[in-house]
Motif scaffolding. Sequence first.
Motif, PDB file in Angstrom:
ATOM      1  N   VAL A 188       0.815  -1.033  -0.021  1.00 39.14           N
ATOM      2  CA  VAL A 188      -0.103   0.014  -0.099  1.00 39.14           C
ATOM      3  C   VAL A 188       0.779   1.381   0.000  1.00 39.14           C
ATOM      4  O   VAL A 188       2.063   1.215   0.291  1.00 39.14           O
ATOM      5  CB  VAL A 188      -1.053  -0.040   1.244  1.00 39.14           C
ATOM      6  CG1 VAL A 188      -1.770  -1.023   1.359  1.00 39.14           C
ATOM      7  CG2 VAL A 188       0.032   0.222   2.508  1.00 39.14           C
ATOM      8  N   ASP A 189       0.306   2.497  -0.338  1.00 40.16           N
ATOM      9  CA  ASP A 189       0.788   3.781   0.102  1.00 40.16           C
ATOM     10  C   ASP A 189       0.534   4.039   1.238  1.00 40.16           C
ATOM     11  O   ASP A 189      -0.271   3.125   2.126  1.00 40.16           O
ATOM     12  CB  ASP A 189       0.644   4.795  -1.156  1.00 40.16           C
ATOM     13  CG  ASP A 189      -1.056   5.091  -1.264  1.00 40.16           C
ATOM     14  OD1 ASP A 189      -1.748   4.210  -0.686  1.00 40.16           O
ATOM     15  OD2 ASP A 189      -1.242   6.122  -1.697  1.00 40.16           O
ATOM     16  N   ALA A 190       0.611   5.358   1.709  1.00 38.31           N
ATOM     17  CA  ALA A 190       0.328   5.817   2.967  1.00 38.31           C
ATOM     18  C   ALA A 190      -1.157   5.822   3.339  1.00 38.31           C
ATOM     19  O   ALA A 190      -1.813   5.697   4.474  1.00 38.31           O
ATOM     20  CB  ALA A 190       0.802   7.224   3.282  1.00 38.31           C
ATOM     21  N   SER A 191      -2.088   5.748   2.367  1.00 35.36           N
ATOM     22  CA  SER A 191      -3.679   5.560   2.566  1.00 35.36           C
ATOM     23  C   SER A 191      -3.804   4.152   3.074  1.00 35.36           C
ATOM     24  O   SER A 191      -4.980   4.061   3.734  1.00 35.36           O
ATOM     25  CB  SER A 191      -4.088   5.763   1.344  1.00 35.36           C
ATOM     26  OG  SER A 191      -4.084   4.580   0.477  1.00 35.36           O
ATOM     27  N   GLY A 192      -2.760   3.134   2.917  1.00 35.55           N
ATOM     28  CA  GLY A 192      -3.396   2.093   3.606  1.00 35.55           C
ATOM     29  C   GLY A 192      -3.336   1.865   5.050  1.00 35.55           C
ATOM     30  O   GLY A 192      -3.862   0.910   5.708  1.00 35.55           O
ATOM     31  N   THR A 193      -2.365   3.030   5.572  1.00 37.30           N
ATOM     32  CA  THR A 193      -2.506   2.986   7.069  1.00 37.30           C
ATOM     33  C   THR A 193      -3.531   4.020   7.613  1.00 37.30           C
ATOM     34  O   THR A 193      -3.576   4.260   8.887  1.00 37.30           O
ATOM     35  CB  THR A 193      -1.091   3.491   7.521  1.00 37.30           C
ATOM     36  OG1 THR A 193      -0.676   4.583   6.947  1.00 37.30           O
ATOM     37  CG2 THR A 193      -0.105   2.224   6.923  1.00 37.30           C
ATOM     38  N   ASP A 194      -4.082   4.532   6.677  1.00 36.11           N
ATOM     39  CA  ASP A 194      -5.307   5.638   7.185  1.00 36.11           C
ATOM     40  C   ASP A 194      -6.519   4.803   7.131  1.00 36.11           C
ATOM     41  O   ASP A 194      -7.099   4.534   6.267  1.00 36.11           O
ATOM     42  CB  ASP A 194      -5.343   6.733   6.068  1.00 36.11           C
ATOM     43  CG  ASP A 194      -6.307   7.850   6.257  1.00 36.11           C
ATOM     44  OD1 ASP A 194      -6.968   7.580   7.532  1.00 36.11           O
ATOM     45  OD2 ASP A 194      -6.604   8.751   5.584  1.00 36.11           O
ATOM     46  N   PRO A 195      -7.094   4.804   8.455  1.00 40.66           N
ATOM     47  CA  PRO A 195      -8.328   4.107   8.752  1.00 40.66           C
ATOM     48  C   PRO A 195      -9.406   4.949   8.253  1.00 40.66           C
ATOM     49  O   PRO A 195     -10.530   3.960   7.761  1.00 40.66           O
ATOM     50  CB  PRO A 195      -8.535   4.146  10.243  1.00 40.66           C
ATOM     51  CG  PRO A 195      -7.706   5.368  10.840  1.00 40.66           C
ATOM     52  CD  PRO A 195      -6.558   5.324   9.748  1.00 40.66           C
ATOM     53  N   GLY A 196      -9.546   5.888   7.668  1.00 43.23           N
ATOM     54  CA  GLY A 196     -10.587   6.636   6.851  1.00 43.23           C
ATOM     55  C   GLY A 196     -10.519   6.621   5.413  1.00 43.23           C
ATOM     56  O   GLY A 196     -11.486   6.788   4.826  1.00 43.23           O
ATOM     57  N   ALA A 197      -9.350   6.174   4.907  1.00 39.82           N
ATOM     58  CA  ALA A 197      -9.231   5.911   3.486  1.00 39.82           C
ATOM     59  C   ALA A 197      -9.730   4.555   2.918  1.00 39.82           C
ATOM     60  O   ALA A 197     -10.226   3.667   3.648  1.00 39.82           O
ATOM     61  CB  ALA A 197      -7.675   6.140   3.080  1.00 39.82           C
ATOM     62  N   ASP A 198     -10.141   4.620   1.628  1.00 36.77           N
ATOM     63  CA  ASP A 198     -10.662   3.365   1.162  1.00 36.77           C
ATOM     64  C   ASP A 198      -9.820   2.262   1.196  1.00 36.77           C
ATOM     65  O   ASP A 198     -10.194   1.160   1.700  1.00 36.77           O
ATOM     66  CB  ASP A 198     -10.996   3.565  -0.365  1.00 36.77           C
ATOM     67  CG  ASP A 198     -11.901   4.917  -0.741  1.00 36.77           C
ATOM     68  OD1 ASP A 198     -12.710   4.743   0.067  1.00 36.77           O
ATOM     69  OD2 ASP A 198     -11.640   5.533  -1.565  1.00 36.77           O
ATOM     70  N   ALA A 199      -8.406   2.463   1.053  1.00 42.96           N
ATOM     71  CA  ALA A 199      -7.512   1.333   1.225  1.00 42.96           C
ATOM     72  C   ALA A 199      -7.498   0.853   2.763  1.00 42.96           C
ATOM     73  O   ALA A 199      -7.523  -0.496   3.056  1.00 42.96           O
ATOM     74  CB  ALA A 199      -6.245   1.524   0.699  1.00 42.96           C
ATOM     75  N   GLY A 200      -7.430   1.866   3.546  1.00 41.54           N
ATOM     76  CA  GLY A 200      -7.405   1.467   5.044  1.00 41.54           C
ATOM     77  C   GLY A 200      -8.616   0.742   5.475  1.00 41.54           C
ATOM     78  O   GLY A 200      -8.568  -0.181   6.206  1.00 41.54           O
ATOM     79  N   ARG A 201      -9.716   0.987   5.010  1.00 38.59           N
ATOM     80  CA  ARG A 201     -10.998   0.588   5.311  1.00 38.59           C
ATOM     81  C   ARG A 201     -11.320  -0.889   4.774  1.00 38.59           C
ATOM     82  O   ARG A 201     -11.519  -1.707   5.438  1.00 38.59           O
ATOM     83  CB  ARG A 201     -12.371   1.328   4.929  1.00 38.59           C
ATOM     84  CG  ARG A 201     -12.595   2.605   5.784  1.00 38.59           C
ATOM     85  CD  ARG A 201     -13.820   3.175   5.164  1.00 38.59           C
ATOM     86  NE  ARG A 201     -14.333   3.392   3.998  1.00 38.59           N
ATOM     87  CZ  ARG A 201     -14.169   4.630   3.491  1.00 38.59           C
ATOM     88  NH1 ARG A 201     -13.712   5.811   4.191  1.00 38.59           N
ATOM     89  NH2 ARG A 201     -14.215   4.799   2.202  1.00 38.59           N
TER      90      ARG A 201
END
Length: 315
Positions: A188-201
């Motif tokens: 992932v990019d950083a969005s994978g560690t963001d619980p609110g981002a699509d990848a994180g969800r």
Amino acid sequence: MTQLSTFVLVARLGSVTAAARTLNVSESAVSQALGALRAHFGDPLIRRAPGGGMRLTPAGARLLPVASRMVALSADAEAAVRAAQGEPDELRVVAAGTLAEFVLPSLTAAFAERTGRRIDTSFGVATTNAMRALVEHRLADVALGPDLGAVRGGDLVGEPVFRAVLVAVTGARAPRPAGPPSRWTWLVDASGTDPGADAGRLLRRLRVPEARVRVFPHLTAAWDAAAEGAGVAPAVAHLVTPRLRRDELRLLDTPGTPADATWHATVLPPGFRSPATDVFLHFLRTAAATRLMGAPGTGITPSRSRPAVRVTLWP
């Protein structure tokens, strides 16, 4: 005003690190701004909580709403002076990593060409939590990315601007990973560690533990690693299509994909946002903007890339 803006972001985001990343400065710069404000008021204002994060002192809790209003008024003052001096309107767009990497360069360039107004447009990347704080406190004008829950919050206005689909991809010749998705290696990019981002969800729905996640500086690098068979990567379907057609990657069905990944534009309510923001919102509703958001991107060109440079001076 810089000290107050810093205080507001630390209070809203819950850490010095998150505020520094959002402001694109070093953590020591944030700590120095907080230190100056604490010295001025003679109060810690915000302390580390025993269980982690930050906790406002009674004085800090009273200062926060006042500081928020002062930051907003400062933004109004700057806009008024720019207008009086005949300078172009300013539009600051903050977005999720995927949009900043693939969509925003061409979208903001087309906006600058099509609008009849003189508008200086800039954009940056932030987490979903930071995006909401930046727009609320007038440090950004528009947030593009996942639904920030603006309707439920009542203090921001959000509207869907493009319907995308989230998929999972792996190397075209890589075997299907063994076991459930929670045991796969996810790239992932950083969005994978963001619980609110699509990848994180998505990773949260699939119950992927942190140990099974590898973070890359941008999504293109994650897709490169997936193409080499290093693991599985989340992707927006229409953005990854060129690599699927070149037989570099292939789709991989999971219990969480394909999934809706609608992009939203989040702004302040009418009467509180700048005229440039309204012009940009109107542009986002046009067929031209929809075509640009739907056209597969190739990333940010070197001339448009502005890597963050953080400098700390030690006495």
